[in-house]
Write a protein that holds these residues in place. Structure first.
Motif, PDB file in Angstrom:
ATOM      1  N   ALA A   1       0.828  -1.213   0.000  1.00 17.11           N
ATOM      2  CA  ALA A   1       0.000   0.000   0.000  1.00 17.11           C
ATOM      3  C   ALA A   1       0.860   1.260   0.000  1.00 17.11           C
ATOM      4  O   ALA A   1       0.607   2.202  -0.764  1.00 17.11           O
ATOM      5  CB  ALA A   1      -0.929  -0.009   1.220  1.00 17.11           C
ATOM      6  N   LEU A   2       1.882   1.288   0.850  1.00 17.18           N
ATOM      7  CA  LEU A   2       2.733   2.485   0.932  1.00 17.18           C
ATOM      8  C   LEU A   2       3.494   2.714  -0.374  1.00 17.18           C
ATOM      9  O   LEU A   2       3.692   3.858  -0.791  1.00 17.18           O
ATOM     10  CB  LEU A   2       3.715   2.348   2.096  1.00 17.18           C
ATOM     11  CG  LEU A   2       3.111   2.407   3.504  1.00 17.18           C
ATOM     12  CD1 LEU A   2       4.198   2.262   4.568  1.00 17.18           C
ATOM     13  CD2 LEU A   2       2.349   3.715   3.721  1.00 17.18           C
TER      14      LEU A   2
ATOM     15  N   GLN B   1       3.035  11.259  -0.793  1.00 14.28           N
ATOM     16  CA  GLN B   1       3.917  11.410  -1.957  1.00 14.28           C
ATOM     17  C   GLN B   1       5.188  12.167  -1.590  1.00 14.28           C
ATOM     18  O   GLN B   1       6.281  11.827  -2.050  1.00 14.28           O
ATOM     19  CB  GLN B   1       3.185  12.141  -3.090  1.00 14.28           C
ATOM     20  CG  GLN B   1       2.198  11.265  -3.844  1.00 14.28           C
ATOM     21  CD  GLN B   1       1.557  11.984  -5.018  1.00 14.28           C
ATOM     22  OE1 GLN B   1       1.909  13.112  -5.337  1.00 14.28           O
ATOM     23  NE2 GLN B   1       0.600  11.332  -5.662  1.00 14.28           N
ATOM     24  N   LYS B   2       5.057  13.176  -0.739  1.00  9.66           N
ATOM     25  CA  LYS B   2       6.239  13.932  -0.296  1.00  9.66           C
ATOM     26  C   LYS B   2       7.140  13.060   0.578  1.00  9.66           C
ATOM     27  O   LYS B   2       8.370  13.100   0.464  1.00  9.66           O
ATOM     28  CB  LYS B   2       5.809  15.182   0.459  1.00  9.66           C
ATOM     29  CG  LYS B   2       5.167  16.246  -0.436  1.00  9.66           C
ATOM     30  CD  LYS B   2       4.809  17.492   0.352  1.00  9.66           C
ATOM     31  CE  LYS B   2       4.215  18.556  -0.567  1.00  9.66           C
ATOM     32  NZ  LYS B   2       3.840  19.782   0.176  1.00  9.66           N
ATOM     33  N   ILE B   3       6.525  12.259   1.458  1.00  5.48           N
ATOM     34  CA  ILE B   3       7.313  11.349   2.292  1.00  5.48           C
ATOM     35  C   ILE B   3       8.047  10.342   1.407  1.00  5.48           C
ATOM     36  O   ILE B   3       9.189   9.967   1.688  1.00  5.48           O
ATOM     37  CB  ILE B   3       6.405  10.612   3.292  1.00  5.48           C
ATOM     38  CG1 ILE B   3       5.805  11.605   4.290  1.00  5.48           C
ATOM     39  CG2 ILE B   3       7.184   9.523   4.031  1.00  5.48           C
ATOM     40  CD1 ILE B   3       4.787  10.994   5.232  1.00  5.48           C
TER      41      ILE B   3
ATOM     42  N   ALA C   1      11.958   5.247   2.204  1.00  3.46           N
ATOM     43  CA  ALA C   1      10.886   5.653   3.126  1.00  3.46           C
ATOM     44  C   ALA C   1       9.969   4.476   3.457  1.00  3.46           C
ATOM     45  O   ALA C   1       9.542   4.310   4.607  1.00  3.46           O
ATOM     46  CB  ALA C   1      10.086   6.800   2.513  1.00  3.46           C
ATOM     47  N   ASN C   2       9.654   3.669   2.457  1.00  8.89           N
ATOM     48  CA  ASN C   2       8.746   2.545   2.671  1.00  8.89           C
ATOM     49  C   ASN C   2       9.298   1.580   3.715  1.00  8.89           C
ATOM     50  O   ASN C   2       8.614   1.209   4.678  1.00  8.89           O
ATOM     51  CB  ASN C   2       8.514   1.816   1.343  1.00  8.89           C
ATOM     52  CG  ASN C   2       7.288   0.923   1.378  1.00  8.89           C
ATOM     53  OD1 ASN C   2       6.739   0.639   2.429  1.00  8.89           O
ATOM     54  ND2 ASN C   2       6.859   0.471   0.218  1.00  8.89           N
TER      55      ASN C   2
ATOM     56  N   TRP D   1      -6.175   2.111  -0.284  1.00  6.32           N
ATOM     57  CA  TRP D   1      -6.559   2.547   1.067  1.00  6.32           C
ATOM     58  C   TRP D   1      -7.185   1.377   1.830  1.00  6.32           C
ATOM     59  O   TRP D   1      -6.963   1.217   3.036  1.00  6.32           O
ATOM     60  CB  TRP D   1      -7.540   3.720   1.003  1.00  6.32           C
ATOM     61  CG  TRP D   1      -6.888   5.050   0.792  1.00  6.32           C
ATOM     62  CD1 TRP D   1      -7.000   5.869  -0.288  1.00  6.32           C
ATOM     63  CD2 TRP D   1      -6.008   5.729   1.710  1.00  6.32           C
ATOM     64  NE1 TRP D   1      -6.241   7.013  -0.120  1.00  6.32           N
ATOM     65  CE2 TRP D   1      -5.621   6.952   1.098  1.00  6.32           C
ATOM     66  CE3 TRP D   1      -5.504   5.423   2.970  1.00  6.32           C
ATOM     67  CZ2 TRP D   1      -4.756   7.854   1.712  1.00  6.32           C
ATOM     68  CZ3 TRP D   1      -4.647   6.326   3.590  1.00  6.32           C
ATOM     69  CH2 TRP D   1      -4.283   7.524   2.969  1.00  6.32           C
ATOM     70  N   ALA D   2      -7.954   0.549   1.118  1.00  3.41           N
ATOM     71  CA  ALA D   2      -8.527  -0.641   1.752  1.00  3.41           C
ATOM     72  C   ALA D   2      -7.427  -1.618   2.161  1.00  3.41           C
ATOM     73  O   ALA D   2      -7.502  -2.244   3.228  1.00  3.41           O
ATOM     74  CB  ALA D   2      -9.518  -1.310   0.792  1.00  3.41           C
ATOM     75  N   ILE D   3      -6.399  -1.754   1.320  1.00  2.00           N
ATOM     76  CA  ILE D   3      -5.273  -2.636   1.646  1.00  2.00           C
ATOM     77  C   ILE D   3      -4.518  -2.104   2.855  1.00  2.00           C
ATOM     78  O   ILE D   3      -4.121  -2.873   3.749  1.00  2.00           O
ATOM     79  CB  ILE D   3      -4.327  -2.760   0.435  1.00  2.00           C
ATOM     80  CG1 ILE D   3      -5.014  -3.527  -0.695  1.00  2.00           C
ATOM     81  CG2 ILE D   3      -3.028  -3.472   0.821  1.00  2.00           C
ATOM     82  CD1 ILE D   3      -4.265  -3.475  -2.003  1.00  2.00           C
ATOM     83  N   LEU D   4      -4.306  -0.785   2.906  1.00  2.00           N
ATOM     84  CA  LEU D   4      -3.626  -0.185   4.052  1.00  2.00           C
ATOM     85  C   LEU D   4      -4.422  -0.431   5.329  1.00  2.00           C
ATOM     86  O   LEU D   4      -3.854  -0.789   6.379  1.00  2.00           O
ATOM     87  CB  LEU D   4      -3.443   1.313   3.815  1.00  2.00           C
ATOM     88  CG  LEU D   4      -2.713   2.098   4.910  1.00  2.00           C
ATOM     89  CD1 LEU D   4      -1.296   1.567   5.116  1.00  2.00           C
ATOM     90  CD2 LEU D   4      -2.664   3.589   4.558  1.00  2.00           C
TER      91      LEU D   4
END
Length: 341
Positions: A134-135, A155-157, A163-164, A297-300
């Motif tokens: 998801a990320l 997106q900025k992160i 980052a992931n 979003w559902a996966i997250l």
């Protein structure tokens, strides 16, 4: 109907087999498990469809034939047997015998009991893999954003190197220290989930770059084959990660491995494959621009709930309902977007 015809026929046959095997009760439970699997796997089908679009027709057929055998036999039958074999230190034949005894999952030493108590490790592996998935989607730059503020922040992160992996490792550390007393086991399983995603995703990226860099026709065909293999393996690992929660949760309904195989595997997995093919053939993800966002979003949400299930009892109805609501809202948002533009 042409796309779903095979799934409907197979489902009818599976229900007849369930009735012959265990009567009306077996038929009813099989139907419940099938509905449970399909409702939990809509986001899986959406993700599968986007990846399947990038595969050649040959590899699409492999996924829809060989892949279904892996999903049905591998994840819904062999995988639980392996978990029980390792957890109880039994050979596979003994694990199968234990499974066919249909013992009460609340009774110590039964198949369902052993599998249920292996849930924390399975949840850590599957939860971290799905979190990374998801990320990775939200950290990548997208032409559209659905939930503007959080997606732009993510997106900025994502511009930050690794980052992931950093965020996933940090969350795994917190989960292992707060959700269970057996922190070492959860850490190991979660790290294995992160590494699995990185290896499979990296292999897919490497094959994709190889394909793009190919200039001659012969090299292009070879690279396409390698890229197709990488995407096929990627899809199978994703499908396996989505299956963990459903397989474990099924033992709250029945401890009979045959009924679970028929409901989750034969009917559920077949319909998920048909839905995936439908989304590809109709180009639904290109027409409904926010549907893929909703799926991730559902996966997250699912990944966080799976991690939470290490400590708390979170029913499949909750995960399925939340995921379904998110996807429906993203579908409605996509329809309004299309009317506006």
């Amino acid at each position: 109907m042409k796309i779903f015809r095979g799934s409907i026929i197979v489902s009818i046959i599976a229900l007849i087999v369930a009735f012959i095997y265990g009567g009306w009760d077996a038929l009813f439970i099989t139907a419940i498990l099938a509905v449970l699997e399909i409702s939990l796997s809509i986001d899986n089908a959406i993700v599968n469809a986007r990846i399947l679009e990038r595969m050649s027709p040959t590899w699409q057929k492999v996924f829809l034939t060989v892949g279904i055998l892996i999903a049905v036999v591998g994840m819904r039958l062999i995988f639980p047997l392996l978990i029980v074999s390792v957890s109880a230190q039994l050979n596979p034949i003994e694990a199968l015998r234990l499974a066919l005894e249909k013992g009460n999952p609340h009774t110590v030493g039964t198949y369902g009991y052993i599998l249920h108590h292996a849930h924390p490790q399975i949840a850590a592996f599957g939860g971290m893999f799905l979190l990374m998935l998801a990320l990775a989607f939200f950290f990548d730059k997208r032409a559209h954003t659905w939930l503007k503020l959080p997606e732009k922040v993510l997106q900025k992160i994502g511009h930050f190197p690794a980052a992931n992996a950093i965020i996933s490792l940090a969350l795994l550390l917190v989960a292992s220290m707060t959700l269970t007393e057996n922190a070492q086991t959860i850490l190991f399983a979660g790290l294995l989930g992160i590494l699995t995603f990185m290896v499979v995703d990296g292999f897919g990226e490497m094959m994709s770059h190889s394909k793009a860099a190919s200039s001659s026709m012969s090299n292009f065909v070879i690279a396409t084959g390698k890229a197709g293999l990488a995407l096929f393996l990627y899809l199978e690992v994703i499908d396996a990660s989505f299956s963990f929660d459903g397989v474990i949760g099924a033992f709250a309904i029945t401890s009979d491995p045959i009924i679970i195989l028929l409901g989750l595997g034969v009917i559920g997995a077949m319909f998920v494959r048909s839905l995936t093919l439908y989304l590809v053939k109709k180009g639904t993800l290109n027409e409904l621009v926010y549907l893929e966002h909703g799926a991730h979003w559902a996966i997250l949400t699912l990944a966080l709930l799976i991690l939470g299930s290490i400590k708390w009892d979170i029913g499949e109805a909750i995960t399925g309902l939340l995921g379904g609501v998110i996807i429906v809202v993203s579908f409605i948002s996509s329809v309004f977007y299309n009317r506006k533009h």
